[in-house]
Design a protein around this motif. Sequence first.
Motif, mmCIF file in Angstrom:
data_model
loop_
_atom_site.group_PDB
_atom_site.id
_atom_site.type_symbol
_atom_site.label_atom_id
_atom_site.label_comp_id
_atom_site.label_asym_id
_atom_site.label_seq_id
_atom_site.Cartn_x
_atom_site.Cartn_y
_atom_site.Cartn_z
ATOM 1 N N UNK A 19 -13.392 -2.312 0.756
ATOM 2 C CA UNK A 19 -12.244 -2.672 1.167
ATOM 3 C C UNK A 19 -11.736 -1.121 1.098
ATOM 4 N N UNK A 20 -12.036 -0.333 -0.185
ATOM 5 C CA UNK A 20 -11.470 1.252 -0.587
ATOM 6 C C UNK A 20 -11.966 2.486 0.234
ATOM 7 N N UNK A 21 -13.405 1.619 0.986
ATOM 8 C CA UNK A 21 -14.313 2.906 2.054
ATOM 9 C C UNK A 21 -12.870 2.213 3.187
ATOM 10 N N UNK A 22 -13.114 0.889 2.958
ATOM 11 C CA UNK A 22 -12.268 0.593 5.390
ATOM 12 C C UNK A 22 -11.002 1.405 4.894
ATOM 13 N N UNK A 23 -10.410 1.195 3.888
ATOM 14 C CA UNK A 23 -8.705 1.800 4.300
ATOM 15 C C UNK A 23 -8.915 3.589 4.204
ATOM 16 N N UNK A 24 -9.631 4.135 3.119
ATOM 17 C CA UNK A 24 -10.253 5.541 3.826
ATOM 18 C C UNK A 24 -10.283 5.739 5.234
ATOM 19 N N UNK A 25 -10.535 5.239 6.039
ATOM 20 C CA UNK A 25 -11.014 5.401 7.175
ATOM 21 C C UNK A 25 -9.847 4.880 8.015
ATOM 22 N N UNK A 26 -8.698 4.477 7.703
ATOM 23 C CA UNK A 26 -7.272 4.627 8.227
ATOM 24 C C UNK A 26 -6.607 6.286 8.699
ATOM 25 N N UNK A 27 -5.868 5.429 10.012
ATOM 26 C CA UNK A 27 -5.946 7.634 10.302
ATOM 27 C C UNK A 27 -4.150 7.603 9.940
ATOM 28 N N UNK A 28 -3.817 7.142 9.534
ATOM 29 C CA UNK A 28 -2.582 7.131 8.018
ATOM 30 C C UNK A 28 -2.261 7.375 7.254
ATOM 31 N N UNK A 29 -3.411 6.520 6.257
ATOM 32 C CA UNK A 29 -3.060 6.608 4.634
ATOM 33 C C UNK A 29 -4.057 7.757 3.981
ATOM 34 N N UNK A 30 -3.114 8.155 3.193
ATOM 35 C CA UNK A 30 -3.345 9.381 2.175
ATOM 36 C C UNK A 30 -3.470 9.526 0.623
ATOM 37 N N UNK A 31 -2.702 8.212 0.699
ATOM 38 C CA UNK A 31 -3.150 7.670 -1.110
ATOM 39 C C UNK A 31 -3.464 6.040 -1.040
ATOM 40 N N UNK A 32 -4.455 6.244 -1.820
ATOM 41 C CA UNK A 32 -4.907 4.610 -2.176
ATOM 42 C C UNK A 32 -4.402 4.400 -3.308
#
Length: 227
Positions: A19-32
């Motif tokens: 899940x984290x790995x996938x979110x890190x591929x986002x074009x927009x997200x810069x903080x998890x």
Amino acid sequence: MNISVLIPAYNEEKRIGKTIESVKKSRYVNHIVVIDDGSKDDTAYIAKKFGVCVIRLNTNKGKGYALSCGLKCVTNKSDIVVFLDADLGESAIEVDKLIKPLIRNECDVTIAKFKTFGNKKGGFGFVKFLSKKGVKYFTDIDFDNSLSGQRAFKVEVLKKIKKIPKKFGVEVGMTIDILNLGYSIKQVEVDMKHRLTGRDIKGFLHRSRQFYEILTTLLLRALRCNK
């Protein structure tokens, strides 16, 4: 724009990494931020390996409580905040579909509308029925996806919501507040997939707890309105 994703997690060591790995591929997200809600497995340890912020709660407090803890860390430094479930795995990359309408100023909040895949069945619909009737009662609006935990907010919306329910009533309670405050919600179709709760003893117990906590949220709201 500063865009933060909050991921509440309880015993998700098998899925949290993907899940984290996938979110890190986002074009927009810069903080998890992962909020480990008192897990008894290695959820927090695995999340830290991915270099994200991890908040560790000593005991299981409930989804709403975990999200409240995460909001304290990101609200004042974010323009958009996203809630995602920990079991989305690779499908979490669909988060960009929730963020894009907010960037384009098309609405104030987006909520994921899951596609129906095949003939897979979860529960019997009692929780969904209660949620829809509850939202209708307090807002006079028919709303189909108030149970969805995948949602994105302009930060000003979150600042207006004074308090969110601590447990499984969080999504329904927030949906009611958002609509009553006059904010616009866009339901966005996504290809996200997560673990279905089956029609077995474990699934029945989970849905019973969910039903009880949502009903409690609605009853408490009704009592406050009648004072």
